[in-house]
Design a protein around this motif. Structure first.
Motif, PDB file in Angstrom:
ATOM      1  N   LYS A   1     -15.166   6.731  -1.287  1.00 15.74           N
ATOM      2  CA  LYS A   1     -15.355   5.170  -1.360  1.00 15.74           C
ATOM      3  C   LYS A   1     -15.278   4.470  -2.580  1.00 15.74           C
ATOM      4  N   LEU A   2     -14.633   3.406  -2.674  1.00 16.27           N
ATOM      5  CA  LEU A   2     -14.660   2.620  -3.870  1.00 16.27           C
ATOM      6  C   LEU A   2     -15.538   1.292  -3.960  1.00 16.27           C
TER       7      LEU A   2
ATOM      8  N   ALA B   1      -6.200   4.399  -0.451  1.00 17.77           N
ATOM      9  CA  ALA B   1      -6.098   4.578   1.219  1.00 17.77           C
ATOM     10  C   ALA B   1      -6.948   3.671   1.849  1.00 17.77           C
ATOM     11  N   ASN B   2      -6.542   3.453   3.134  1.00 19.11           N
ATOM     12  CA  ASN B   2      -7.695   2.650   3.921  1.00 19.11           C
ATOM     13  C   ASN B   2      -8.575   3.671   4.284  1.00 19.11           C
ATOM     14  N   GLU B   3     -10.137   3.092   4.205  1.00 19.79           N
ATOM     15  CA  GLU B   3     -11.232   4.185   4.631  1.00 19.79           C
ATOM     16  C   GLU B   3     -12.054   3.199   5.621  1.00 19.79           C
TER      17      GLU B   3
ATOM     18  N   PRO C   1      -9.139  -1.975   3.732  1.00 18.84           N
ATOM     19  CA  PRO C   1      -8.049  -1.406   3.245  1.00 18.84           C
ATOM     20  C   PRO C   1      -8.207  -1.173   1.571  1.00 18.84           C
ATOM     21  N   LYS C   2      -7.661  -0.018   1.614  1.00 23.88           N
ATOM     22  CA  LYS C   2      -7.506   0.655   0.117  1.00 23.88           C
ATOM     23  C   LYS C   2      -8.930   0.894  -0.313  1.00 23.88           C
TER      24      LYS C   2
ATOM     25  N   LEU D   1      -5.497  12.344  -1.475  1.00 20.80           N
ATOM     26  CA  LEU D   1      -4.531  13.214  -2.161  1.00 20.80           C
ATOM     27  C   LEU D   1      -3.344  12.555  -2.234  1.00 20.80           C
ATOM     28  N   LYS D   2      -2.560  12.568  -3.104  1.00 14.79           N
ATOM     29  CA  LYS D   2      -1.169  12.404  -3.291  1.00 14.79           C
ATOM     30  C   LYS D   2      -0.192  13.475  -2.759  1.00 14.79           C
TER      31      LYS D   2
END
Length: 368
Positions: free
Chosen positions: A176-177, A277-279, A288-289, A294-295
């Motif tokens: 989470k951001l 990424a959406n979480e 959103p985002k 992971l890339k």
């Protein structure tokens, strides 16, 4: 002498509290209501309750908990998926201790462990690498929850796994951001806030400048705070000053560890391996985002890509953790609090986590 001792000195704490109350009375006289501040960080929520700051200020400042506890914002479907992941033989799940007792729809990870599943508590994602090396015939999966404080550790574990050539290690990313969820809370308009008590730990990575959007786009003041009583009271005092002066600024009140631009090495590590990424957030829904995954180049370490898990929609309960982490309810307003839901028998994650609002209220603010 403990270097943190001055920040918990009882005489200084009392003087600081009186200074906050003096300023809060001015605010109340001016506006006719108490100022409302949200502590974003779960560690702040616990510290405010444990040190008695929240109780001392309750008649003058309304402090409400935010979505800053990583366990509390992990949605129930994710927990069900983690438990389902443990059911196949040949797998070892590694996680932090707080996650073990969080209830899924039917079971917790702890209950799955008592049924014989190989689930281990570790103190760092890096500990999982040694387990992977010692068990080459098994898949070792780290349950990667957390905010910007923890995410660099996840990236470091992936980097180390890559260096060691481990092919039986992966991470179930559910990160989470902070910025996206603060934006979501403000744009939802469900609660009225006068300012944010901003997280100390996350800010070590992000830096002060990462919160400039609050002041510039939302006219919302914020103060980055430490965790001792004097530090917390100092930050609340500065928030009150900003409100009384009608200033929308971000103040770094934790300058010993938080810099202007944050930890460049940690940010570089995250950007090398991870992408937005959406979480899904418990009680909030998809933002959103608001997470990192992971890339494409590192999909071999992505447990969600490696193991296909399907779970049914989660079972609904009367638990109000979702409203608690959005600042819409206090734990005592939940019908389950201190009845069906206690630390010994938690129904929701806010009662389980060491940073959970319900646990803080139960241990330190409950009236017998």
């Amino acid at each position: 002498m403990d270097s943190m001792a001055p920040f918990s000195d009882p005489v200084l704490s009392k003087q600081s509290a009186e200074a906050v109350i003096h300023l809060a009375k001015q605010y109340i006289q001016l506006t006719g209501r108490k100022p409302v501040f949200m502590e974003v960080c779960g560690s702040h929520t616990m510290a405010l309750a444990k040190t008695g700051v929240k109780t001392r200020l309750k008649d003058y400042v309304r402090l409400i908990a935010g979505p800053g506890c990583p366990v509390c914002v992990t949605d129930q479907k994710t927990i069900d998926s983690m438990i389902s992941l443990s059911k196949e033989s040949g797998r070892i799940l590694c996680t932090f201790g707080d996650m073990m007792r969080v209830p899924g729809s039917k079971h917790s990870l702890l209950e799955a462990k008592t049924e014989g599943k190989d689930i281990r508590v570790v103190y760092s994602p890096l500990d999982s690498l040694q387990i992977a090396e010692e068990n080459p015939d098994k898949e070792v999966i780290f349950l990667g929850i957390g905010f910007e404080t923890t995410i660099p550790l996840l990236a470091a574990a992936i980097q180390e796994a890559e260096l060691r050539g481990l092919t039986n290690f992966s991470v179930w990313m559910t990160t989470k951001l902070v910025e996206p969820v603060l934006r979501a809370l403000l744009e939802a308009g469900e609660i009225h806030l006068d300012g944010f008590l901003l997280p100390g730990h996350v800010s070590v990575v992000l830096g002060k400048e990462s919160y400039s959007f609050l002041a510039e786009e939302y006219r919302m003041p914020g103060v980055i705070s430490g965790f001792e009583p004097v530090q917390l009271l100092s930050s609340i005092y500065k928030l009150l000053q900003l409100c009384l002066e009608n200033k929308s600024e971000i103040i770094n009140d934790y300058p010993y560890v938080v810099s202007e631009s944050g930890n460049a090495s940690a940010k570089s590590l995250m950007s090398k391996y991870l992408q937005p990424a959406n979480e899904v957030w418990r009680g909030i829904g998809a933002i959103p985002k608001s997470g990192l995954v992971l890339k494409e180049n590192y999909q071999t370490f992505d447990a969600k890509n490696k193991f296909k898990i399907h779970v049914d929609p989660p079972r609904k309960t009367k638990c109000r953790c979702g409203e608690v982490i959005r600042g819409l309810a206090v734990p005592e307003e939940c019908i389950l609090f201190n009845k069906a839901c206690t630390p010994a028998n938690p129904i929701g994650p806010c009662m389980v986590s060491s940073e959970g609002t319900c646990a803080a209220h139960y241990h330190y603010m409950r009236e017998e």
